[in-house]
Design a protein around this motif. Sequence first.
Motif, PDB file in Angstrom:
ATOM      1  N   SER A 342       0.730  -1.258   0.010  1.00  0.00           N
ATOM      2  CA  SER A 342      -0.069  -0.009  -0.074  1.00  0.00           C
ATOM      3  C   SER A 342       0.784   1.304   0.173  1.00  0.00           C
ATOM      4  N   ARG A 352      -2.345  -4.259  -0.915  1.00  0.00           N
ATOM      5  CA  ARG A 352      -3.512  -4.404  -1.491  1.00  0.00           C
ATOM      6  C   ARG A 352      -3.487  -6.026  -2.216  1.00  0.00           C
ATOM      7  N   CYS A 434     -11.308  -1.479  -4.088  1.00  0.00           N
ATOM      8  CA  CYS A 434     -10.836  -1.125  -3.118  1.00  0.00           C
ATOM      9  C   CYS A 434     -12.006  -0.460  -2.032  1.00  0.00           C
TER      10      CYS A 434
END
Length: 468
Positions: A342, A352, A434
């Motif tokens: 990240s 992620r 996300c």
Amino acid sequence: MVLRFAPNPNGPMSLGHSRGVVINSEFARMHEGEVILRFDDTDTKRKPPSIKAYDTIAKEFEWITGRAPDRIVTASERMPLYLAHVIEDIEAERAYVCTCTAAEFKDLRDGKAPCPCRSLAATEHVERWGKMNDPKGGWQDGDAVVRIRTDLNLPNPALRDWPALRIQTTPHPMVGDTYRVWPLLDYQSAIEDHLQGVTHIVRGKDLMDSTRKQTLLYEMRGWTYPHTLYWGRVKVHEFGSFSTSAMRTDIEAGTYSGWDDPRLPTIAAFRSKGYAPEAIRSFWLEQGLTQKDIAVSMKTIESHNVKAIESSTPRYSFVQDPVSRRLEMNETWPSNCFNIPSHPDNASMGHRQWPAPKNGDLILLQASDLSANLRLKEFADATLTDNSATVENFDRSDRRQIVHWVLENHSKNAVILVVVDNKIEHRTGRIENCDIEIGQVVQLERIGFATLTQILEDGTPVFAYLHD
RNA sequence: GCUCGUGUAGUGUAGUUCGGUCCAUCAUGACGGACUCUCGAUCCGUCGACCCGGGUUCAAAUCCCGGCACGAGCACCA
């Protein structure tokens, strides 16, 4: 040490106001003193107070400084105190009631000549004072004013018998028509600073004559005027006027969407775009207390903000104007999942997780990045054709350009609003899947910082571009 | 016009009170490079300033005089 920040609550704060907030509160903090938030709401007509602004300004003060003011004072609630001082000043012949028109008085003043009202007996002025306050007295707005008696030979004409109070029949949004005669800034502020025990005043140099007027009154009353420091005018290249009333007019005309329109130099706009309060503070502290007039670039403020937010802002991949290519892989990705940090330098921020890319997947690339050989960031070197992207190897083998990309099946439509030439451009693209909350600041890789400001009904996230 | 204030690199800023340690600080910017799986961050390098003219002094960004430029105030706004 007691300082104060005294805005007019006729709208929320602009960047200009924040200088007063920062300088005064930091001064107080450094010397373990107090800082007062004072609402100077004594003009009901030209700068009518906005009821919402009192609360908004108090919250913005707290956001900028990170703490609440030690005291909050509202001038309109303190009127009885001011009016009690006026009668003292009239009886002591420090003040008198003048019925000359502004133009007549200016002519006399410029010639250092007293106006006819000046020589009347104190008892006469007390009577006139009563008439000013009496709705049935026959005087309307502009018919009479209380002046502070000074030496008419003062070199600075602005100081001679300066006006202290005037009749205002426009009702006040907080106290209605309770009062008919309202003090002007110079009088209200002079009395209140003394009552609050203010020791230091730090304000714009446009108020220098105000200091001199008030000092004359302090001398007559035997009070000690606070130590006073000034800062000069500030212009930010990228912005026009900081005037609250001008912004209000434009907002009401629909030119801007509201006080937090990203094009406006308001604290609300800075905050919603994703500026950190630390950046506002360090920016103003860097300017210090010079009386020079300065013109700064937003770049300067942005660099303070980068320092404030860079290390704690997660990275995401956003592909603007996406074009798709089919992945061709001879070798499978060596893991079930595909993790990307990240933050490049801050492992504690985690990563992620994307599904592992596999042969036949569609990937999206920014049209302007297309080239025969590219490095798909964090993934693989690839060779591109008109419709495919062939993976050569996962490890980086040469210095070809690294580009950001997303998986078609692990991304969604997104919009970034960018201010260009005072217009808002909508830039569309795809962002990796996300989970971001509204108000969160992110860094879109190779694009810049942006803040999630809303999510449309169809789930499309909308970002406000901050800076690169 | 009157009054007040300010002039240091492209932009800000330190130093000016009590002249020398200032061939002037730091940041930002621009340019170049290193490193990095972002055009971000980090690191290195380069560029670039004491408004002008006199004076005082062994010595002036700093003190004095005179200009010039810019800004603010001269509202019954804040």
